[in-house]
Design a protein around this motif. Structure first.
Motif, PDB file in Angstrom:
ATOM      1  N   VAL A   1       0.813  -1.292  -0.092  1.00  0.00           N
ATOM      2  CA  VAL A   1       0.043  -0.018   0.238  1.00  0.00           C
ATOM      3  C   VAL A   1       0.897   1.308   0.099  1.00  0.00           C
ATOM      4  O   VAL A   1       1.965   1.159   0.483  1.00  0.00           O
ATOM      5  N   PRO A   2       0.245   2.366  -0.500  1.00  0.00           N
ATOM      6  CA  PRO A   2       0.976   3.639  -0.590  1.00  0.00           C
ATOM      7  C   PRO A   2       1.605   3.684   0.983  1.00  0.00           C
ATOM      8  O   PRO A   2       0.879   3.539   1.927  1.00  0.00           O
ATOM      9  N   LEU A   3       2.876   4.440   1.128  1.00  0.00           N
ATOM     10  CA  LEU A   3       3.489   4.936   2.460  1.00  0.00           C
ATOM     11  C   LEU A   3       2.825   6.281   2.699  1.00  0.00           C
ATOM     12  O   LEU A   3       2.732   7.040   1.887  1.00  0.00           O
ATOM     13  N   THR A   4       2.813   6.478   3.940  1.00  0.00           N
ATOM     14  CA  THR A   4       2.475   7.698   4.573  1.00  0.00           C
ATOM     15  C   THR A   4       3.725   8.727   4.378  1.00  0.00           C
ATOM     16  O   THR A   4       4.844   8.103   4.285  1.00  0.00           O
ATOM     17  N   ASP A   5       3.602   9.959   4.742  1.00  0.00           N
ATOM     18  CA  ASP A   5       4.497  10.927   4.634  1.00  0.00           C
ATOM     19  C   ASP A   5       5.625  10.579   5.817  1.00  0.00           C
ATOM     20  O   ASP A   5       6.652  10.595   5.620  1.00  0.00           O
TER      21      ASP A   5
ATOM     22  N   ASP B   1       2.503  -2.580  -5.161  1.00  0.00           N
ATOM     23  CA  ASP B   1       2.573  -4.125  -5.623  1.00  0.00           C
ATOM     24  C   ASP B   1       1.433  -4.686  -4.561  1.00  0.00           C
ATOM     25  O   ASP B   1       2.027  -5.024  -3.828  1.00  0.00           O
ATOM     26  N   PRO B   2       0.323  -4.903  -4.946  1.00  0.00           N
ATOM     27  CA  PRO B   2      -0.660  -5.592  -4.014  1.00  0.00           C
ATOM     28  C   PRO B   2      -0.139  -6.893  -3.843  1.00  0.00           C
ATOM     29  O   PRO B   2      -0.758  -7.209  -2.560  1.00  0.00           O
ATOM     30  N   GLU B   3       0.688  -7.501  -4.516  1.00  0.00           N
ATOM     31  CA  GLU B   3       1.143  -8.816  -4.145  1.00  0.00           C
ATOM     32  C   GLU B   3       2.035  -8.766  -3.026  1.00  0.00           C
ATOM     33  O   GLU B   3       2.446  -9.865  -2.467  1.00  0.00           O
ATOM     34  N   VAL B   4       2.664  -7.748  -2.730  1.00  0.00           N
ATOM     35  CA  VAL B   4       3.591  -7.712  -1.491  1.00  0.00           C
ATOM     36  C   VAL B   4       2.544  -7.880  -0.239  1.00  0.00           C
ATOM     37  O   VAL B   4       1.907  -6.998   0.108  1.00  0.00           O
ATOM     38  N   LEU B   5       2.984  -9.026   0.526  1.00  0.00           N
ATOM     39  CA  LEU B   5       1.754  -9.136   1.432  1.00  0.00           C
ATOM     40  C   LEU B   5       2.089  -8.198   2.897  1.00  0.00           C
ATOM     41  O   LEU B   5       1.091  -7.976   3.383  1.00  0.00           O
TER      42      LEU B   5
END
Length: 273
Positions: A211-215, A240-244
């Motif tokens: 998921v996107p990283l926060t600031d 990459d959604p496949e990264v768990l």
């Protein structure tokens, strides 16, 4: 802001746009370099065109539209967009724009070498070629002879460098020799060496997460990587959604894998062992 200050600001912004483009692995840096070199040659030939594209009386948008129309079908959309963005800016004069496009062409070539892990070789080869030119008056005379054709100089350089140096080195030197644009050969080689050294010091971390990283996460990761590598790091973020879970960080050829998937695979290997 002075005219020269505006040119410096425009060049800095152009470099940032180039970095943003070439940080994406989907962009062919060598092709981008070739096309930017072709644009440089076009602007160098067409004095009226470069004056129009740097005319402060024209709006940035009108200049960008004109550049886009001229380059459509001649170069890729990526290159056309990059150049259109450049002409929107304010430049101290026509030469400032042409110099900047040429510099971006060289930086794109150096980025290609950096991706291939050969940037150190290119930097060393540029330095050594400069030394050879300094020590050989005959070679310097042949390479700077205004009566010699472009093909003759290219053939000479192919004999000297072909198969003996990195292809990026050869392309950079050929462009410099065949399109000197009023510079001395020595000054041109020094500029290329300086750009290579600056590029080598720029470190890029490719970060992949589920998921996107926060600031806050970006800041912490950047600080941790800077401490680890001793350089300020530019983060190129990918999702990459496949990264768990967790993240994967690639710096050059080194991979720091902190994903859940990687830890599961490691656990399975230990159980199997």
């Amino acid at each position: 802001m002075t005219a020269h200050g505006a040119s410096r600001a425009a060049l800095a912004a152009s470099r940032e746009r180039l970095d943003a483009l070439t940080d994406s692995t989907s962009v062919d840096a060598a092709k981008l370099a070739e096309e930017l070199a072709a644009v440089t040659a076009l602007l160098d030939r067409e004095a009226s065109l470069r004056r129009v594209l740097t005319d402060p009386a024209r709006t940035g948008e009108s200049k960008a539209v004109l550049a886009g129309q001229l380059l459509a079908g001649q170069v890729s959309g990526t290159t056309a967009d990059l150049v259109s963005g450049m002409v929107r800016a304010r430049w101290s004069g026509p030469r400032g724009l042409v110099d900047a496009v040429e510099e971006l062409a060289a930086l794109a070539e150096l980025t290609a070498a950096q991706r291939a892990g050969t940037l150190d070789d290119v930097e060393d080869e540029l330095f050594r070629f400069g030394r050879i030119v300094e020590s050989s008056t005959g070679l310097r005379a042949a390479l700077t002879d205004r009566s010699a054709t472009v093909s003759a100089k290219t053939e000479l350089l192919s004999t000297l460098l072909g198969g003996r140096t990195n292809p990026v080195t050869e392309r950079l030197v050929v462009r410099l020799v065949t399109r000197p644009r009023g510079r001395s050969l020595e000054a041109g080689l020094q500029t290329l060496s300086r750009l290579a050294a600056a590029r080598r010091d720029r470190r890029v971390a490719v970060v992949t997460s589920a998921v996107p990283l926060t600031d806050v996460q970006k800041q912490r990761l950047g600080a941790a990587l800077a401490k680890l590598y001793g350089h300020t790091m530019h983060l190129n973020l990918d999702v990459d959604p496949e990264v768990l879970g967790g993240i994967t960080v690639r710096v050059g050829d080194e991979i720091i894998n902190g994903t859940v998937a990687a830890r599961l695979e490691e656990a399975e290997r230990r159980l199997a062992g």
